[in-house]
Design an enzyme around this catalytic site. Structure first.
Site, PDB file in Angstrom:
ATOM      1  N   TYR A 151       0.860  -1.185   0.000  1.00 41.35           N
ATOM      2  CA  TYR A 151       0.000   0.000   0.000  1.00 41.35           C
ATOM      3  C   TYR A 151       0.892   1.229   0.000  1.00 41.35           C
ATOM      4  O   TYR A 151       1.856   1.297   0.759  1.00 41.35           O
ATOM      5  CB  TYR A 151      -0.892  -0.001   1.248  1.00 41.35           C
ATOM      6  CG  TYR A 151      -1.731   1.243   1.430  1.00 41.35           C
ATOM      7  CD1 TYR A 151      -2.764   1.565   0.546  1.00 41.35           C
ATOM      8  CD2 TYR A 151      -1.504   2.117   2.500  1.00 41.35           C
ATOM      9  CE1 TYR A 151      -3.534   2.704   0.716  1.00 41.35           C
ATOM     10  CE2 TYR A 151      -2.271   3.264   2.685  1.00 41.35           C
ATOM     11  CZ  TYR A 151      -3.280   3.546   1.795  1.00 41.35           C
ATOM     12  OH  TYR A 151      -4.048   4.685   1.966  1.00 41.35           O
ATOM     13  N   ASP A 246       9.392   2.703  -0.635  1.00 37.85           N
ATOM     14  CA  ASP A 246       8.386   3.375   0.179  1.00 37.85           C
ATOM     15  C   ASP A 246       8.648   3.009   1.637  1.00 37.85           C
ATOM     16  O   ASP A 246       8.279   1.935   2.102  1.00 37.85           O
ATOM     17  CB  ASP A 246       6.974   2.959  -0.265  1.00 37.85           C
ATOM     18  CG  ASP A 246       5.898   3.689   0.540  1.00 37.85           C
ATOM     19  OD1 ASP A 246       6.255   4.406   1.496  1.00 37.85           O
ATOM     20  OD2 ASP A 246       4.706   3.523   0.212  1.00 37.85           O
ATOM     21  N   LYS A 274       5.049   9.217   8.679  1.00 38.08           N
ATOM     22  CA  LYS A 274       4.899   8.728  10.057  1.00 38.08           C
ATOM     23  C   LYS A 274       5.969   9.297  10.998  1.00 38.08           C
ATOM     24  O   LYS A 274       5.862  10.438  11.420  1.00 38.08           O
ATOM     25  CB  LYS A 274       4.848   7.199  10.064  1.00 38.08           C
ATOM     26  CG  LYS A 274       3.681   6.683   9.172  1.00 38.08           C
ATOM     27  CD  LYS A 274       3.403   5.229   9.294  1.00 38.08           C
ATOM     28  CE  LYS A 274       2.424   4.716   8.268  1.00 38.08           C
ATOM     29  NZ  LYS A 274       1.029   4.737   8.635  1.00 38.08           N
TER      30      LYS A 274
HETATM   31  N1  PLP Z   1       3.087   4.196   2.170  1.00 38.80           N
HETATM   32  C1  PLP Z   1       3.049   3.286   3.147  1.00 38.80           C
HETATM   33  C2  PLP Z   1       4.033   2.162   3.145  1.00 38.80           C
HETATM   34  C3  PLP Z   1       2.096   3.384   4.163  1.00 38.80           C
HETATM   35  O1  PLP Z   1       2.066   2.449   5.117  1.00 38.80           O
HETATM   36  C4  PLP Z   1       1.183   4.462   4.139  1.00 38.80           C
HETATM   37  C5  PLP Z   1       0.155   4.587   5.167  1.00 38.80           C
HETATM   38  O2  PLP Z   1      -0.031   3.782   6.024  1.00 38.80           O
HETATM   39  C6  PLP Z   1       1.269   5.381   3.098  1.00 38.80           C
HETATM   40  C7  PLP Z   1       2.232   5.238   2.136  1.00 38.80           C
HETATM   41  C8  PLP Z   1       0.334   6.539   3.034  1.00 38.80           C
HETATM   42  O3  PLP Z   1       0.610   7.449   4.066  1.00 38.80           O
HETATM   43  P1  PLP Z   1      -0.495   8.484   4.555  1.00 38.80           P
HETATM   44  O4  PLP Z   1      -1.534   7.682   5.277  1.00 38.80           O
HETATM   45  O5  PLP Z   1       0.245   9.424   5.450  1.00 38.80           O
HETATM   46  O6  PLP Z   1      -1.039   9.155   3.357  1.00 38.80           O
END
Ligand code: PLP
Length: 439
Positions: A151, A246, A274
């Site tokens: 994700y 990511d 985060k």
């Molecule tokens: N990338 C990863 C690996 C994530 O776990 C998340 C959210 O949990 C995101 C991107 C998206 O981040 P946000 O919720 O701050 O938009």
């Protein structure tokens, strides 16, 4: 199986939910919070301190979500609070550059091995969206590769998955995401080196980027197989594509420099979120300076944000990263997380419940499955009903776990070995109850 008592709503949380439902779709501002995957009703939080959450009804929970990752140091850390308060006293947003942004940028560059330049945004979604645009802008190519069960936020072109282990061109998995938007997203099974090789053999010269969770946390915790990340690095270099790690979840969590430090592989771009915002809305994308310099106004790839790098979030982020640098919690987190892993495993074994406890550092998942989880296909064979009972069994005992089989637990520095012991004892009772329900 019987109804767990905790599914009976807590009165004040129930009232709060009814109120929220009248004005907010589903009563929540992010869908996982609605507890849809475990049934029952969400608890509404009144406050959080160190390792604990307190709900509106006054119940206290040991928190293994930590706001879905950011709170590695625990909630309301005094140093972080002081940094936010002192920044707030000087005004909350100027829409103009500050030295605080450079300070945070320098910390990120110092800690994350592959990052030479970095830009701040407000959410992980914005970070991945911008990194994809940058990769496309810099390479002049359109196609991207993502992996099933990874994700990357709710970016249109990344809200795509494929239910089979075969490589397929993306089919959107949300109404509102057009076929056109996701047409250039090639979706491959996670950890499948052959599928990656085939995709590059077929159309390597059209691939702008691979985006990957180097340690997957969004299908539950799934580590990369030996050779998988190396293969991604090798193929992207060979074909002139951009490798994007990511690390929104893993950055500053698995090591100061995230998964790339742990596995010794340098991507071209990294997305962070985060922890980098210390619990405030801040995320980042960064990487090779020559790539980052394609971003406006240094280059031509458009990216902007009214509140990007705002003083409160940068203060919280810098305070958090400085604390992580001054007193690295990683050995301690490894030790108590390992204690938790072993405890869960033996508690499940005692009760005769088949589980896979998968862990890297302070991220772990208890999969209700009898075989190792290596990708989305194996993850999706887990017994989600058993997980839901386990979840509520733990909630009954004041332990707040992620409310889905397909999420990772986060251990925080604020936890002590006796908290882990208590959690293991609670799990012993929750597994035993599950055993009784099954028989
Ligand atoms: N990338 C990863 C690996 C994530 O776990 C998340 C959210 O949990 C995101 C991107 C998206 O981040 P946000 O919720 O701050 O938009």
């Amino acid at each position: 199986m019987n109804e767990s008592p905790s599914r009976v709503p807590r009165p004040k949380s129930w009232e709060a939910l009814q109120r929220a439902l009248r004005s907010i779709p589903g009563g929540v501002n992010s869908p996982a919070r609605a507890f849809g995957a475990v049934g029952g009703h969400p608890i509404f939080i009144a406050s959080a301190h160190a390792k604990y959450l307190t709900d509106l009804d006054g119940n206290q929970y040991l928190d293994f979500i930590g706001s879905w990752g950011p709170m590695i140091l625990g909630h309301a850390h005094p140093v972080v609070l002081e940094a936010i308060a002192s920044a707030a006293a000087r005004g909350t947003s100027y829409g103009a550059p500050t030295e605080a942004e450079s300070e945070l940028a320098e910390l990120v560059i110092e800690l994350v091995p592959s990052v030479e330049k970095v830009r701040f945004v407000n959410s992980g979604t914005e970070a991945t969206m911008s990194a994809i645009r940058l990769a496309r802008g810099a390479t002049g190519r359109e196609r991207i590769i993502k992996f099933v069960g990874n994700y990357h936020g709710h970016v249109d072109s990344l809200l795509v998955s494929a239910g089979s282990s075969a490589a397929t061109l993306g089919v959107p998995n949300s109404p509102g995401v057009t076929v056109g938007t996701s047409r250039d997203t090639l979706v491959l099974p996670y950890n499948d080196i052959d599928a990656v090789r085939e995709a590059f053999a077929a159309s390597g010269d059209q691939i702008a980027a691979i985006i990957v969770e180097p340690v997957a946390g969004n299908m539950g915790l799934v580590p990369p197989k030996p050779g998988f990340l190396e293969c991604l690095r090798e193929k992207t270099i060979q074909c002139g594509a951009v490798l994007i790690f990511d690390e929104v979840m893993t950055g500053f969590r698995l090591a100061p420099g995230g998964a790339q430090e742990l596995y010794g592989i340098q991507p071209d771009l990294t997305t962070l979120g985060k922890i980098v915002g210390g619990g405030l809305p801040l995320a980042a994308f960064g990487g090779r300076a020559d790539l980052m310099d394609h971003i406006l106004p240094a280059g031509k790839v458009f990216q902007a944000g009214t509140l990007s790098g705002n003083p409160l979030a940068t203060a919280a982020g810098s305070a958090t990263l400085k604390l992580l640098k001054q007193a690295p919690p990683y050995d301690y987190l490894e030790s108590i997380s390992c204690q938790l892993e072993k405890g869960f495993r033996s508690a499940a074994e005692e009760a005769g419940i088949a589980v896979q406890v998968q862990r890297i550092g302070s991220m772990l998942t208890v999969f209700f499955a009898s075989q190792q989880i290596v990708d989305w296909v194996t993850a999706s064979q887990s017994d989600c009903q058993a997980f839901a009972h386990f979840f509520w069994g733990m909630m009954d005992q004041g332990v707040y776990l992620p409310c889905s089989q397909f999420e990772a637990m986060f251990v925080s520095r604020a936890m002590e070995p006796q908290d882990i012991d208590q959690t293991i004892s609670a799990s012993r009772r929750a597994f035993a109850k599950l055993r009784t329900m099954r028989s």
